[in-house]
Design a protein around this motif. Structure first.
Motif, PDB file in Angstrom:
ATOM      1  N   LEU A 211     -31.085  -4.663  47.230  1.00 25.35           N
ATOM      2  CA  LEU A 211     -31.480  -5.842  46.453  1.00 25.35           C
ATOM      3  C   LEU A 211     -32.729  -5.535  45.625  1.00 25.35           C
ATOM      4  O   LEU A 211     -32.809  -5.904  44.443  1.00 25.35           O
ATOM      5  CB  LEU A 211     -31.765  -7.021  47.393  1.00 25.35           C
ATOM      6  CG  LEU A 211     -32.320  -8.261  46.690  1.00 25.35           C
ATOM      7  CD1 LEU A 211     -31.202  -9.044  46.020  1.00 25.35           C
ATOM      8  CD2 LEU A 211     -33.083  -9.150  47.646  1.00 25.35           C
ATOM      9  N   HIS A 212     -33.701  -4.852  46.234  1.00 26.13           N
ATOM     10  CA  HIS A 212     -34.938  -4.493  45.520  1.00 26.13           C
ATOM     11  C   HIS A 212     -34.606  -3.648  44.288  1.00 26.13           C
ATOM     12  O   HIS A 212     -35.121  -3.893  43.197  1.00 26.13           O
ATOM     13  CB  HIS A 212     -35.877  -3.723  46.463  1.00 26.13           C
ATOM     14  CG  HIS A 212     -37.072  -3.148  45.766  1.00 26.13           C
ATOM     15  ND1 HIS A 212     -38.127  -3.935  45.337  1.00 26.13           N
ATOM     16  CD2 HIS A 212     -37.375  -1.882  45.376  1.00 26.13           C
ATOM     17  CE1 HIS A 212     -39.021  -3.173  44.721  1.00 26.13           C
ATOM     18  NE2 HIS A 212     -38.586  -1.919  44.734  1.00 26.13           N
ATOM     19  N   TYR A 213     -33.727  -2.667  44.476  1.00 26.33           N
ATOM     20  CA  TYR A 213     -33.342  -1.793  43.354  1.00 26.33           C
ATOM     21  C   TYR A 213     -32.681  -2.619  42.255  1.00 26.33           C
ATOM     22  O   TYR A 213     -32.990  -2.482  41.067  1.00 26.33           O
ATOM     23  CB  TYR A 213     -32.391  -0.689  43.838  1.00 26.33           C
ATOM     24  CG  TYR A 213     -31.945   0.220  42.711  1.00 26.33           C
ATOM     25  CD1 TYR A 213     -32.755   1.276  42.282  1.00 26.33           C
ATOM     26  CD2 TYR A 213     -30.738  -0.003  42.051  1.00 26.33           C
ATOM     27  CE1 TYR A 213     -32.369   2.088  41.236  1.00 26.33           C
ATOM     28  CE2 TYR A 213     -30.341   0.801  40.997  1.00 26.33           C
ATOM     29  CZ  TYR A 213     -31.160   1.843  40.589  1.00 26.33           C
ATOM     30  OH  TYR A 213     -30.784   2.629  39.536  1.00 26.33           O
ATOM     31  N   LEU A 214     -31.788  -3.525  42.669  1.00 25.45           N
ATOM     32  CA  LEU A 214     -31.049  -4.340  41.690  1.00 25.45           C
ATOM     33  C   LEU A 214     -31.987  -5.237  40.882  1.00 25.45           C
ATOM     34  O   LEU A 214     -31.879  -5.335  39.655  1.00 25.45           O
ATOM     35  CB  LEU A 214     -30.001  -5.173  42.428  1.00 25.45           C
ATOM     36  CG  LEU A 214     -29.030  -5.957  41.554  1.00 25.45           C
ATOM     37  CD1 LEU A 214     -27.621  -5.852  42.117  1.00 25.45           C
ATOM     38  CD2 LEU A 214     -29.422  -7.413  41.416  1.00 25.45           C
ATOM     39  N   LEU A 215     -32.944  -5.882  41.570  1.00 22.77           N
ATOM     40  CA  LEU A 215     -33.848  -6.812  40.879  1.00 22.77           C
ATOM     41  C   LEU A 215     -34.828  -6.089  39.960  1.00 22.77           C
ATOM     42  O   LEU A 215     -35.180  -6.590  38.896  1.00 22.77           O
ATOM     43  CB  LEU A 215     -34.635  -7.654  41.897  1.00 22.77           C
ATOM     44  CG  LEU A 215     -33.886  -8.778  42.607  1.00 22.77           C
ATOM     45  CD1 LEU A 215     -34.786  -9.455  43.614  1.00 22.77           C
ATOM     46  CD2 LEU A 215     -33.348  -9.818  41.624  1.00 22.77           C
ATOM     47  N   GLN A 216     -35.269  -4.903  40.378  1.00 26.15           N
ATOM     48  CA  GLN A 216     -36.337  -4.221  39.623  1.00 26.15           C
ATOM     49  C   GLN A 216     -35.820  -3.263  38.551  1.00 26.15           C
ATOM     50  O   GLN A 216     -36.480  -3.064  37.536  1.00 26.15           O
ATOM     51  CB  GLN A 216     -37.250  -3.441  40.594  1.00 26.15           C
ATOM     52  CG  GLN A 216     -37.949  -4.308  41.626  1.00 26.15           C
ATOM     53  CD  GLN A 216     -38.859  -5.374  41.022  1.00 26.15           C
ATOM     54  OE1 GLN A 216     -39.383  -5.212  39.939  1.00 26.15           O
ATOM     55  NE2 GLN A 216     -39.023  -6.484  41.733  1.00 26.15           N
ATOM     56  N   ASN A 217     -34.662  -2.647  38.781  1.00 25.98           N
ATOM     57  CA  ASN A 217     -34.244  -1.530  37.920  1.00 25.98           C
ATOM     58  C   ASN A 217     -32.967  -1.741  37.123  1.00 25.98           C
ATOM     59  O   ASN A 217     -32.570  -0.849  36.384  1.00 25.98           O
ATOM     60  CB  ASN A 217     -34.069  -0.248  38.772  1.00 25.98           C
ATOM     61  CG  ASN A 217     -35.347   0.115  39.508  1.00 25.98           C
ATOM     62  OD1 ASN A 217     -36.431  -0.030  38.973  1.00 25.98           O
ATOM     63  ND2 ASN A 217     -35.214   0.572  40.731  1.00 25.98           N
ATOM     64  N   THR A 218     -32.292  -2.865  37.297  1.00 27.27           N
ATOM     65  CA  THR A 218     -31.043  -3.051  36.541  1.00 27.27           C
ATOM     66  C   THR A 218     -31.215  -4.155  35.502  1.00 27.27           C
ATOM     67  O   THR A 218     -32.104  -5.005  35.609  1.00 27.27           O
ATOM     68  CB  THR A 218     -29.872  -3.429  37.480  1.00 27.27           C
ATOM     69  OG1 THR A 218     -30.146  -4.719  38.064  1.00 27.27           O
ATOM     70  CG2 THR A 218     -29.679  -2.405  38.586  1.00 27.27           C
ATOM     71  N   LYS A 219     -30.318  -4.115  34.519  1.00 31.40           N
ATOM     72  CA  LYS A 219     -30.368  -5.088  33.425  1.00 31.40           C
ATOM     73  C   LYS A 219     -30.162  -6.513  33.959  1.00 31.40           C
ATOM     74  O   LYS A 219     -30.873  -7.440  33.583  1.00 31.40           O
ATOM     75  CB  LYS A 219     -29.261  -4.731  32.424  1.00 31.40           C
ATOM     76  CG  LYS A 219     -29.487  -5.260  31.038  1.00 31.40           C
ATOM     77  CD  LYS A 219     -28.436  -4.698  30.092  1.00 31.40           C
ATOM     78  CE  LYS A 219     -28.512  -5.428  28.747  1.00 31.40           C
ATOM     79  NZ  LYS A 219     -27.448  -4.990  27.842  1.00 31.40           N
TER      80      LYS A 219
END
Length: 288
Positions: free
Chosen positions: A156-164
């Motif tokens: 979730l952290h990766y998705l919120l911080q690094n994806t469009k």
């Protein structure tokens, strides 16, 4: 006493990791859709029942969890299409949304009892011995639950911080109208909010079934700790919700030798009230 205390902390971490997953889903739906969804706990129950249903026909428990998450997401998207999108289009008040979500919660819970009955169910799993770690008896399922929760939170952290889509979700949470005029596809953000919330909530339910029995009111008993985590962590802040969920899970379990297990929910709400008296906006800054 020290061993018992440490054992309670371990139990609290396992429960906290389940509350954390479901609380993230709840805080995202509030932060992005401005929806206090009281049916959230019953979607968690639905995830546990779908996992159980798929598992007892002979499917591996991990694959059962993934398929159950897909089913729970589909149910959440259906509620979005039939209820929430229509309510947003007529700009329904928050009171109306709360009443509708309580109605949806009762519909889901009674539907589960109607289809699968009211008795406790258990997954079809081999019996495993508890591990002896530093004198503590830790069931293997508790370790699996914690490991899965950590993986889901990192994803979730990766998705919120690094994806469009994660950046678009943060923009919509800050200001929906500004995000819309900036060219962000708000409908796509809403779709992904439900997908993420549904997946995490269903996983939380599946994991709760691993450490307790699967029963129709399991999500209802978690709804107050869920809301307490969301408010305590700063409304709309997923990281705050995770931290608050672990605090509540651990304190709930530690309180049981003195107060008994029946007062766990009261302890969760007491912590929330005490913290809010000192920090009215919660422990962390609200909205993602």
């Amino acid at each position: 006493m020290d061993t018992q205390f440490a054992q309670l902390i371990v139990n609290g971490i396992a429960v906290g990791s389940i509350i954390a997953l479901a609380a993230v889903g709840l805080t995202l739906t509030y932060g992005i859709l401005r929806l206090s969804n009281f049916a959230h706990g019953d979607f968690l129950t639905l995830g546990a029942y779908l996992t159980w249903l798929i598992n007892i026909i002979g499917v591996n428990i991990w694959l059962s969890m993934i398929l159950a998450a897909t089913g729970t997401v589909a149910a959440m998207l259906l509620s979005e299409k039939l209820l929430w999108s229509k309510m947003r289009s007529i700009r329904a008040t928050s009171t109306t949304l709360i009443i509708i979500s309580i109605g949806l919660a009762l519909f889901l819970r009674n539907g589960i009892i109607f289809i699968w009955g009211g008795r406790n169910q258990n997954y079809n799993l081999p019996v495993t011995q508890a591990l002896d770690i530093l004198g503590l008896k830790i069931p293997q399922n508790q370790l699996l639950v914690l490991g899965l929760a950590v993986l889901a939170i990192l994803a979730l952290h990766y998705l919120l911080q690094n994806t469009k889509i994660g950046k678009a979700m943060r923009a919509v949470a800050d200001d929906l109208d500004l995000a819309r005029v900036s060219g962000i596809n708000v409908d796509r953000v809403i779709f992904w909010t439900w997908v993420i919330a549904g997946t995490l909530t269903s996983l939380g339910g599946s994991m709760y079934g691993l450490i307790t029995a699967v029963r129709p009111n399991m999500g209802w008993f978690l709804i107050l700790p869920l809301f307490a985590s969301v408010i305590l962590g700063g409304i709309g802040n997923p990281y705050g919700a995770i931290a608050a969920a672990f605090i509540i899970g651990i304190v709930q379990e530690i309180s049981t030798p003195w107060l008994g297990s029946q007062y766990k929910q009261g302890v969760a709400l007491l912590i929330m009230i005490l913290v809010l008296l000192i920090r009215p906006k919660g422990l962390f800054k609200g909205t993602i």
